[in-house]
Write an enzyme that holds these catalytic residues in place. Structure first.
Site: not given
Ligand code: RNT
Ligand code: ZN
Length: 418
Positions: A187, A226, A228, A259, A262, A286, A296, A326
């Site tokens: 990421w 990953e 975002k 994630d 995201h 995630h 988060d 995550d």
């Molecule tokens: C960030 C991503 C990523 C981080 C970690 C710490 O928005 O979600 O995965 O949270 O790598």
């Molecule tokens: Zn993440």
């Protein structure tokens, strides 16, 4: 009646209730037992890590809160994770970031990291019967800026390419050592705070950087990418968007990481599972809980996570979906945060495994949509919690809210003294 007896009795009743709907609770328990969750190491210390570099912020992620007792070194993180493991059932994985290497007093820059910095992690994980996963770390470094792998400046780009290549080598060593593939997540925060007129250019550079990074094929590690939506101070543009990695993953057969924080908040992440399964080799998750943005928060048993687990089970894809977490909340007891989030994830999968799927599909096949909706509604109230308590009981861990006292005890004797 003793609590144990009560749990056993409730389970027996639940088992019968489910059996009447054609659901085998024993089979569900067996399947749940096998779901390994990749536990993120960074909830223990608010994504700080152990580098001796003059770290700077940046990268668009941030832990909020200052609850006392965060882990300050490797021993404390390990001790905290060990505590967490006593409060959850099943065999799991630990997901490390590159910044969590054992660097001692040495200054090891990110383009110098070696597998040896993770030897003690590998040994410790083996002793604890944990498998390791890994992440390259491109945020929080003087060279992070707004652009890393997508940076037009070759020197900076090459620095991060070297870092990421080394992280793949480390992952390969981990996978070899543990005799199970190590999943390495990539990421990067790359993006732009304000309007850019070079969207194509940065994405093209990122594609080239990835091609260079992935030029070497490994046997014991798997790559995942990953995306975002945006990061703090990078609101207008994200180079590694979902479309970008979806395209890259489909074309190059790489795993795409979803994630759950995201995406646009009204977007249904669960709906993406079946599409990804058709076009990419596996999925990495995630699991997170976004509140108004990618905040988060600690994962809880909400509709989003239940739907996600159900889509995975409905697609019969437990063997192709890697479940990772995550979240990082620094405002509450961090060990407690882990336990809540891991247990919530397992509960969601248990509910999914107890869904009367055959009957639901029969209704759907017959066009009986009232019946389908009614059974979906009714299945929410089936006694899954009796099965969950029994799962904890047979795994010899605290049942229900009993883990609160154990977390409090650990706080009293360990984390409050830090
Ligand atoms: C960030 C991503 C990523 C981080 C970690 C710490 O928005 O979600 O995965 O949270 O790598
Ligand atoms: Zn993440």
């Amino acid at each position: 009646m003793k609590k144990t007896e009560l749990i056993q009795k409730s389970y027996e009743i639940a088992k019968e209730r489910y059996a009447a709907l054609g659901i085998d609770t024993e089979a569900a328990l067996k399947r749940l037992q096998k779901i390994a969750i990749s536990i993120h190491c960074w909830q223990a210390d608010d994504v700080t890590g152990f580098e001796n570099l003059n770290n700077v912020g940046g990268g668009g992620i941030q832990a909020t809160g200052n609850y006392p007792g965060k882990a300050r070194n490797i021993d404390e993180i390990r001790s905290d994770i060990e505590k967490v493991l006593t409060l959850i059932a099943g065999k799991h994985r630990l997901n490390l970031h590159e910044t969590y290497g054992e660097f001692g007093d040495k200054v090891i820059d990110r383009d110098e990291v070696e597998p040896e910095h993770f030897t003690s992690w590998m040994q410790w994980a083996k002793e604890k019967d944990l498998k390791l996963d890994f992440n390259s770390t491109s945020f929080g470094h003087p060279k992070s800026g707004d652009l890393t792998l997508a940076n037009p400046d070759k020197a900076i780009r090459d620095f991060w390419i070297e870092h990421t290549k080394r992280c793949r080598i480390i992952s390969e060593e981990m996978g070899k050592f543990q005799n199970d593939p190590c999943i390495m997540n990539l990421w990067i925060h790359d993006g732009s705070k304000d309007l850019t007129v070079n969207r194509y250019k940065y994405r093209q550079i990122l594609e080239q950087s990835l091609d260079e990074i992935f030029a070497t094929e490994y046997k014991h590690m798997k790559d995942c990418l990953e995306s975002k939506l945006f990061g703090i101070a990078l609101e207008s543009y994200t180079v590694g968007s979902h479309d970008f990695y979806l395209g890259y993953g489909a074309k190059k057969q790489k795993i795409v990481t979803l994630d759950t924080g995201h995406f646009h908040l009204s977007e249904n992440v669960a709906d993406k599972i079946s599409s990804l399964l058709l076009f990419t080799p596996e999925i990495m998750l995630h699991v997170s809980r976004p509140i108004r943005w990618d905040s988060d928060h600690v994962v809880i048993l909400n509709d989003d996570i239940c739907e996600l687990a159900k889509e995975i089970v409905r697609a019969d894809a437990l063997n192709r979906v890697n479940v990772g977490l995550d979240f990082f909340d620094a405002s509450i007891n961090r060990i407690g945060a882990y336990v809540i989030g891991i247990r919530a994830t397992q509960k969601a999968f248990l509910q999914a495994l107890l869904e009367p799927l055959a009957k639901l599909r029969e209704y759907e096949g017959n066009g009986q949509y009232f019946e389908r909706l009614a059974l979906l509604e009714e299945s929410k109230g089936l006694p899954w919690n009796a099965v969950w308590d029994y799962f904890c009981l047979i795994n010899d861990i605290a049942v229900g809210e009993d883990y609160i006292a154990e977390v409090q005890q650990y706080e009293k004797s360990v984390t409050s003294k830090r």
